[in-house]
Structures are given as C-alpha cells and as structure tokens.
Design a protein around this motif. Structure first.
Motif, PDB file in Angstrom:
ATOM      1  N   CYS A  46      58.706  29.950  50.558  1.00 51.44           N
ATOM      2  CA  CYS A  46      60.005  30.497  50.179  1.00 51.44           C
ATOM      3  C   CYS A  46      59.981  30.864  48.709  1.00 51.44           C
ATOM      4  N   VAL A  47      60.997  31.559  48.274  1.00 45.34           N
ATOM      5  CA  VAL A  47      61.151  31.858  46.845  1.00 45.34           C
ATOM      6  C   VAL A  47      61.785  30.657  46.149  1.00 45.34           C
ATOM      7  N   ASP A  48      62.888  30.155  46.725  1.00 41.33           N
ATOM      8  CA  ASP A  48      63.614  29.029  46.146  1.00 41.33           C
ATOM      9  C   ASP A  48      63.772  27.918  47.176  1.00 41.33           C
ATOM     10  N   VAL A  49      63.669  26.684  46.729  1.00 37.73           N
ATOM     11  CA  VAL A  49      63.958  25.545  47.590  1.00 37.73           C
ATOM     12  C   VAL A  49      65.474  25.354  47.615  1.00 37.73           C
ATOM     13  N   THR A  50      66.065  25.487  48.805  1.00 35.50           N
ATOM     14  CA  THR A  50      67.507  25.303  48.987  1.00 35.50           C
ATOM     15  C   THR A  50      67.745  24.335  50.137  1.00 35.50           C
ATOM     16  N   ASP A  51      68.987  23.917  50.295  1.00 34.45           N
ATOM     17  CA  ASP A  51      69.321  23.035  51.412  1.00 34.45           C
ATOM     18  C   ASP A  51      69.016  23.700  52.746  1.00 34.45           C
ATOM     19  N   VAL A 266      60.458  49.858  48.066  1.00 36.36           N
ATOM     20  CA  VAL A 266      59.390  48.855  47.947  1.00 36.36           C
ATOM     21  C   VAL A 266      59.969  47.463  47.691  1.00 36.36           C
ATOM     22  N   TYR A 267      60.977  47.378  46.838  1.00 30.25           N
ATOM     23  CA  TYR A 267      61.547  46.085  46.473  1.00 30.25           C
ATOM     24  C   TYR A 267      62.600  45.609  47.471  1.00 30.25           C
ATOM     25  N   GLY A 268      63.056  46.512  48.336  1.00 31.84           N
ATOM     26  CA  GLY A 268      64.134  46.154  49.249  1.00 31.84           C
ATOM     27  C   GLY A 268      65.431  45.925  48.513  1.00 31.84           C
ATOM     28  N   SER A 269      65.663  46.725  47.485  1.00 30.21           N
ATOM     29  CA  SER A 269      66.845  46.566  46.641  1.00 30.21           C
ATOM     30  C   SER A 269      67.856  47.658  46.968  1.00 30.21           C
ATOM     31  N   PRO A 270      69.069  47.293  47.408  1.00 28.29           N
ATOM     32  CA  PRO A 270      70.056  48.322  47.762  1.00 28.29           C
ATOM     33  C   PRO A 270      70.539  49.137  46.583  1.00 28.29           C
ATOM     34  N   VAL A 271      70.561  48.499  45.408  1.00 23.04           N
ATOM     35  CA  VAL A 271      70.970  49.194  44.185  1.00 23.04           C
ATOM     36  C   VAL A 271      70.079  48.725  43.048  1.00 23.04           C
ATOM     37  N   GLU A 334      64.828  40.334  44.373  1.00 21.63           N
ATOM     38  CA  GLU A 334      64.120  41.486  44.942  1.00 21.63           C
ATOM     39  C   GLU A 334      62.725  41.648  44.350  1.00 21.63           C
ATOM     40  N   SER A 335      62.576  41.318  43.078  1.00 24.93           N
ATOM     41  CA  SER A 335      61.283  41.511  42.414  1.00 24.93           C
ATOM     42  C   SER A 335      60.276  40.415  42.763  1.00 24.93           C
ATOM     43  N   GLU A 336      60.743  39.321  43.400  1.00 24.61           N
ATOM     44  CA  GLU A 336      59.831  38.217  43.700  1.00 24.61           C
ATOM     45  C   GLU A 336      59.826  37.798  45.170  1.00 24.61           C
ATOM     46  N   LYS A 337      60.552  38.522  46.008  1.00 25.20           N
ATOM     47  CA  LYS A 337      60.536  38.196  47.439  1.00 25.20           C
ATOM     48  C   LYS A 337      59.135  38.316  48.018  1.00 25.20           C
TER      49      LYS A 337
END
Length: 369
Positions: A46-51, A266-271, A334-337
C-alpha cells in the motif's frame, strides 16, 4: 514453500537498500511483533498504512504490510492509543501483523518511483534529477596475482564496480608487496621473522556507501592473506545511478496541453495545478519528482527542463517560477500510487508463486470536487 518475513524483506532490500534513505527519513521495519524469523502468511502492499488497510490484511490473512510511507515517521514516546499512529501500532501488534516501509529508499533507487514515472511518460535518456552526493567510496585491495581473479569476482558480486549502466568496472595494476610475519601470525606466504616480497595486484573499484561493509567482508573472505591490505576512501562526485527525481527528453516535442493530458492519464489524476501560459511553450525536456519535490524546481530549470512535474508545490513557487518553466502539480497520492506496483513486482519476480496483494481498499485521502 513457506518464506519468513526476513526472507521477503531481504529480497526487497536487494533492490531497495535501506542505506539509500534520506537522513531525515524512517524507512525499514516499523512494527514486527512476531520477530523477523516468523513465517510470512501473505504480503499486502500500500501507499499508506490505514485502519482500512489493516482490516484488509487481517481478513486476507496477510501478516506483512509493505507500505511506501512510514507508519512511524516521528518517534512514538508511548503507546496509549491517543494518536492514529499509536492506535494502529497497537492494533497491528494485537493481530501479529508486521509493517515495513520503503519510502525514500525506493525514491532513491536506480529503478525507483521517479524513473518509473519518467518511462511511463515516454522520456528517454533518463537520469536522476538530484543524484546522491558524497555517497561513493573506492576500495583498493592488494592481492597475490594467483588470487586476483577470485578477489575481484567477490568484490563485484558484493556490489562494487557499478557505474551508470555498466558493471564489473575496476582497475588493476601490478606491483610488489613486502611484509614480515611476526610471532603469532599464520602467513599464507613466507616465514616467521623473514621479510617476504610478493608479486601482487592492486584492484580498485567504486562502491556506494550502503554496500561498503558487505564489499569489505566479501573481499576479506576471498583474500588468502590473514591480514589483507585494504584501503577504503570517500571520493567526491555524484552517484549518477541513484537519486531523487528524474529528467529526460521526449522523442518528439509536444505542446503544454498535450503534456498535461499525458500526465493526467499516466498519474491517474483527474485534475492538476499548473502555471498559466502567457506564451505556450513547446515541451522537449521534462523533469519530475514523485512526492513532494518543490525543492528541485530551480534544479530542473538549470538542467534545461521545459516542464517540471511534482506535488505539494507552494503557492509562492508558482509565483516565482511561472515564467521560467511549466509547473504541473499532480497531487501527492497520484504521484506515488505506482509504488504498490513497484514493490509487488520486486517480490513476485523473485518468488513467482508467492501471493502479493495490492490493497484493494486503499483510496486517495483527498477528493476533487
């Protein structure tokens, strides 16, 4: 075959060595309640550890989470469950789940985050935007000619001799070594109390700082002498194989609008946030940095980039540099997914039949409306 937690991380660190991390970072093991020798029942990246990620790991019986961002970035003084990091650490321990974070070790790696994004954008002649400085050493060892090849092979196998896209890079020169074996020694050549002269070869090679210890150990194991003569010294210059960010050239120049559309895809960024175009530029050379890379805007300009892509750019940087370069801010997530793909690939490549899950529940913590 059942692999231990340590075996999985050893595979990962062979390509993403923790010694590559930035001095301010906290990569590596974050939580390991069962010890590294425990069997690994599954890996989730994952990118971030979350609950939500922890819940998913529990439900899928993954007892190892490999994240990009560290769960524990600032030191924890207590585990009382007051902060999110404390609560998640307690939950992980209760469920026997370990966490390892790659972060700037992956950012700095030769085939790391920014290099991946640069390739995905279609850049050629890719180099680190900010190569690592003062991290190169040169090792020189003096060895009898009869054992020179074996010592050189050990040196290279341990990671010395890499320069850019070349390996096995070294230099040898012949000479004569002298010594006298004193009482208590076990000389490979010569006798106690007598001066010996031996035809020797000096072998030199460059090595990165994080491999310094392992290269020295490999040389000593392969060397026939009881006390080999080894010189290690830091050299000035940049390590062109590792570093933050990336810069490269497009095969064909494109317009600002075309680049922005390509970045979104490429980044999957909507904006994206970008600088207004008083006079539209033609984009040939592009620099980028995954994550927060606003500090490298001036470097991108000095290296001749027409555009710079990163995240978390400050308002005043847009003001200061809008006339010098096209700035494109994609958002941090988006830059690190792509890190989830990079991390899973490393393990799957070495253990093809081992299940590595990319978290299906993780989403961007920021929405766009």
């Amino acid at each position: 075959m059942i692999h231990s937690l340590e075996e999985i991380i050893t595979i990962l660190e062979a390509e993403i060595h923790p010694g590559l991390q930035e001095s301010w970072d906290n990569t590596g093991w974050q939580v390991c309640p069962l010890g590294t020798s425990a069997p690994c029942t599954g890996v989730m990246v994952c990118v971030d550890v979350t609950d939500d990620v922890i819940t998913e790991a529990i439900e899928t019986k993954c007892n190892l989470i490999i994240s990009h961002h560290p769960l524990i970035f600032r030191p924890l003084k207590r585990l009382t469950g007051v902060t999110p990091a404390e609560r998640m650490a307690i939950r992980l321990i209760q469920n026997g789940i370990s966490v390892y974070s790659a972060h700037t070790s992956l950012d700095n790696a030769a085939a790391g985050v920014s290099h991946y994004l640069a390739e995905a954008l279609g850049l050629n002649d890719i180099e680190p935007l900010a190569p690592r400085k003062d991290v190169l050493y040169k090792i020189a060892v003096y060895v009898p000619e009869t054992h020179a090849e074996a010592v050189a092979e050990a040196m290279f196998a341990a990671g010395a001799g890499h320069i850019g896209n070349y390996d096995l890079c070294g230099f040898t020169v012949k000479g004569e070594g002298s010594f006298r074996a004193l009482e208590g020694s076990e000389p490979f050549i010569g006798r106690h109390g007598e001066m010996s002269r031996v035809s020797e070869v000096k072998i030199e090679a460059i090595m990165p700082s994080h491999l310094k210890r392992s290269v020295e150990k490999a040389v000593r194991r392969a060397h026939p002498y009881e006390e080999p003569a080894i010189d290690v010294y830091r050299i000035e210059g940049e390590d062109v194989s590792t570093g933050l960010g990336a810069i490269g050239n497009l095969a064909e120049p494109i317009s600002e609008t075309q680049l922005i559309d390509r970045v979104k895809k490429v980044y999957g960024s909507p904006v994206v946030r970008t600088t207004p175009s008083d006079t539209p530029r033609t984009i040939r050379r592009v620099a980028l940095c995954g994550g927060s890379g606003g500090e490298f805007i001036a470097r991108a300009i000095s290296d001749g980039a027409d555009a710079y892509i990163t995240s978390d750019i400050r308002y005043h940087d847009f003001v200061d540099y809008r006339h010098n370069i096209l700035l494109v801010d994609t958002g941090h997530y988006e830059s690190e997914k792509c890190t989830t793909l990079l991390l899973s690939r490393i393990i799957s490549k070495k253990i093809p039949n081992f299940a590595v899950r990319i978290s299906a529940t993780e989403t961007n913590s920021i929405t766009y409306k």
